[in-house]
Design an enzyme around this catalytic site. Structure first.
Site, PDB file in Angstrom:
ATOM      1  N   LYS A 210      12.280  78.723  33.925  1.00  0.00           N
ATOM      2  CA  LYS A 210      11.539  79.988  34.002  1.00  0.00           C
ATOM      3  C   LYS A 210      12.469  81.160  33.733  1.00  0.00           C
ATOM      4  O   LYS A 210      12.118  82.103  33.014  1.00  0.00           O
ATOM      5  CB  LYS A 210      10.874  80.124  35.383  1.00  0.00           C
ATOM      6  CG  LYS A 210       9.696  79.168  35.562  1.00  0.00           C
ATOM      7  CD  LYS A 210       9.213  79.035  36.996  1.00  0.00           C
ATOM      8  CE  LYS A 210       8.118  77.977  37.075  1.00  0.00           C
ATOM      9  NZ  LYS A 210       7.622  77.725  38.434  1.00  0.00           N
TER      10      LYS A 210
ATOM     11  N   ASP B  56       2.279  84.241  39.931  1.00  0.00           N
ATOM     12  CA  ASP B  56       1.782  82.870  40.032  1.00  0.00           C
ATOM     13  C   ASP B  56       0.269  82.852  40.294  1.00  0.00           C
ATOM     14  O   ASP B  56      -0.361  81.807  40.210  1.00  0.00           O
ATOM     15  CB  ASP B  56       2.503  82.140  41.178  1.00  0.00           C
ATOM     16  CG  ASP B  56       3.283  80.936  40.699  1.00  0.00           C
ATOM     17  OD1 ASP B  56       3.163  80.589  39.503  1.00  0.00           O
ATOM     18  OD2 ASP B  56       4.008  80.345  41.519  1.00  0.00           O
TER      19      ASP B  56
ATOM     20  N   GLN C  86       9.209  79.736  44.332  1.00  0.00           N
ATOM     21  CA  GLN C  86       9.035  78.353  43.878  1.00  0.00           C
ATOM     22  C   GLN C  86       8.567  77.480  45.045  1.00  0.00           C
ATOM     23  O   GLN C  86       9.196  77.433  46.093  1.00  0.00           O
ATOM     24  CB  GLN C  86      10.366  77.830  43.300  1.00  0.00           C
ATOM     25  CG  GLN C  86      10.261  76.449  42.685  1.00  0.00           C
ATOM     26  CD  GLN C  86       9.354  76.417  41.447  1.00  0.00           C
ATOM     27  OE1 GLN C  86       9.381  77.314  40.620  1.00  0.00           O
ATOM     28  NE2 GLN C  86       8.533  75.387  41.338  1.00  0.00           N
TER      29      GLN C  86
END
Ligand code: NAD
Length: 278
Positions: A46, A113, A90
């Site tokens: 990422k 997200d 994460q």
């Protein structure tokens, strides 16, 4: 349907877009807690793709023994920093940490997200907001490969808030206009349900679950599931048999995974726009 190729197109497009905006410092902050190997790899990818997209990657790494308070303090700092446009924590967090409480801290305009309560609410209400990256990536693949959705039947296998549930909402949205069915572990005769579908999105995490007898000839099949086996990463779709009947199919790896990252980058630019920063 080649997810790597489309990811590269999206990343190049974002780079050009940011360049045309005069190269503003669009910052994606990643938070990694602990030493989970796959999480480390995901975050590294990422960060790399953020830089390739012309964005700034900021990274916060916390030890596996971090307390809830320490993780929350790190996220709060990013929330309060106007230079940070997107925050990605994460998941999963190490055992003992409450990820819901951490996600609750992220304001919807920085929630790249798309997983927080408020982002989900925006999706359900059809308001502008940030949408979970994996189901968004599936939508991008369908569009790029010209898979018709309007009036088509879709089956989504899996009902998580990460993938299956938002996928159903996106497929049923006005403008997309598919008719999705949400299948899960208690669905009876999953194969028969799937055989009715023009589009199958498999997100169960069961290696090889979808075989050729699940697939109507010509249907589009998108494989989200990831299972780690001795032979490497495999998906929910038995690629070799399904390839013979499907009209379009994603490989695993190389399909929905790269698209998840591409859509994270897309979401980071969208976040900057929602904030009025660009
Ligand atoms: P999850 O465990 O939260 O949900 C799995 C869902 O699948 C559940 O709703 C369950 O009811 C359903 N299910 C399980 N077994 C089934 C069966 N035999 N038949 C029908 N339904 C069944 O998982 P998740 O977080 O939604 O992730 C799903 C899979 O996608 C995992 O393998 C995960 O690693 C993978 N994943 C991939 C990407 C990507 O970028 N490709 C991103 C996120 C998750």
């Amino acid at each position: 349907m080649d997810g790597k190729k489309l990811r590269d197109e999206i990343v190049a497009g974002l780079r050009a877009e940011i360049d045309a905006l005069g190269n503003p410092q669009i910052t994606l902050a990643t938070v990694l807690v602990g030493t989970d190997k796959p999480s480390q790899i995901y975050v590294r990818n990422k960060r790399r793709k953020a830089e390739e997209s012309g964005m700034v990657s900021r990274h916060v790494e916390l030890g596996a023994d971090s307390t809830q308070q320490e993780v929350e303090a790190a996220v709060r700092e990013l929330v309060d920093d106007p230079a940070v446009n997107g925050i990605l924590v994460q998941l999963p967090l190490p055992d003992g940490l409450d990820s819901e409480r951490v996600l609750d801290l992220i304001p919807p305009d920085k929630d790249v997200d798309g997983l927080t309560e408020r982002s989900m609410g925006r999706l359900v209400r059809g308001r502008p907001g940030l949408v979970p990256c994996t189901p968004l990536g599936v939508m991008r693949l369908l569009a790029r490969y010209g898979v018709p959705t309007s009036g088509k039947r879709a089956v989504v296998i899996g009902r998580s808030t990460l993938v299956g549930l938002p996928q159903v909402l996106l497929l049923g949205r006005k403008g997309v206009d598919a008719t999705p069915t949400l299948a899960h572990s208690r669905t009876s005769d999953l194969a028969a349900q799937c055989r009715e579908a023009d589009i199958i999105v498999a997100a169960a995490g069961m290696a090889g679950l979808v075989t050729s007898d699940f697939v109507k000839p010509g249907a589009a099949v998108l494989d989200v599931g990831i299972s780690r086996t001795e032979g490497g990463i495999v998906g929910d779709v038995d690629f070799d048999s399904v390839e013979k009947v499907a009209g379009a199919l994603t490989p695993m790896p190389g399909g929905t995974g790269p698209m998840t990252i591409a859509c994270l980058m897309e979401n980071t630019l969208s976040a900057a726009r929602l904030q009025g920063a660009v």
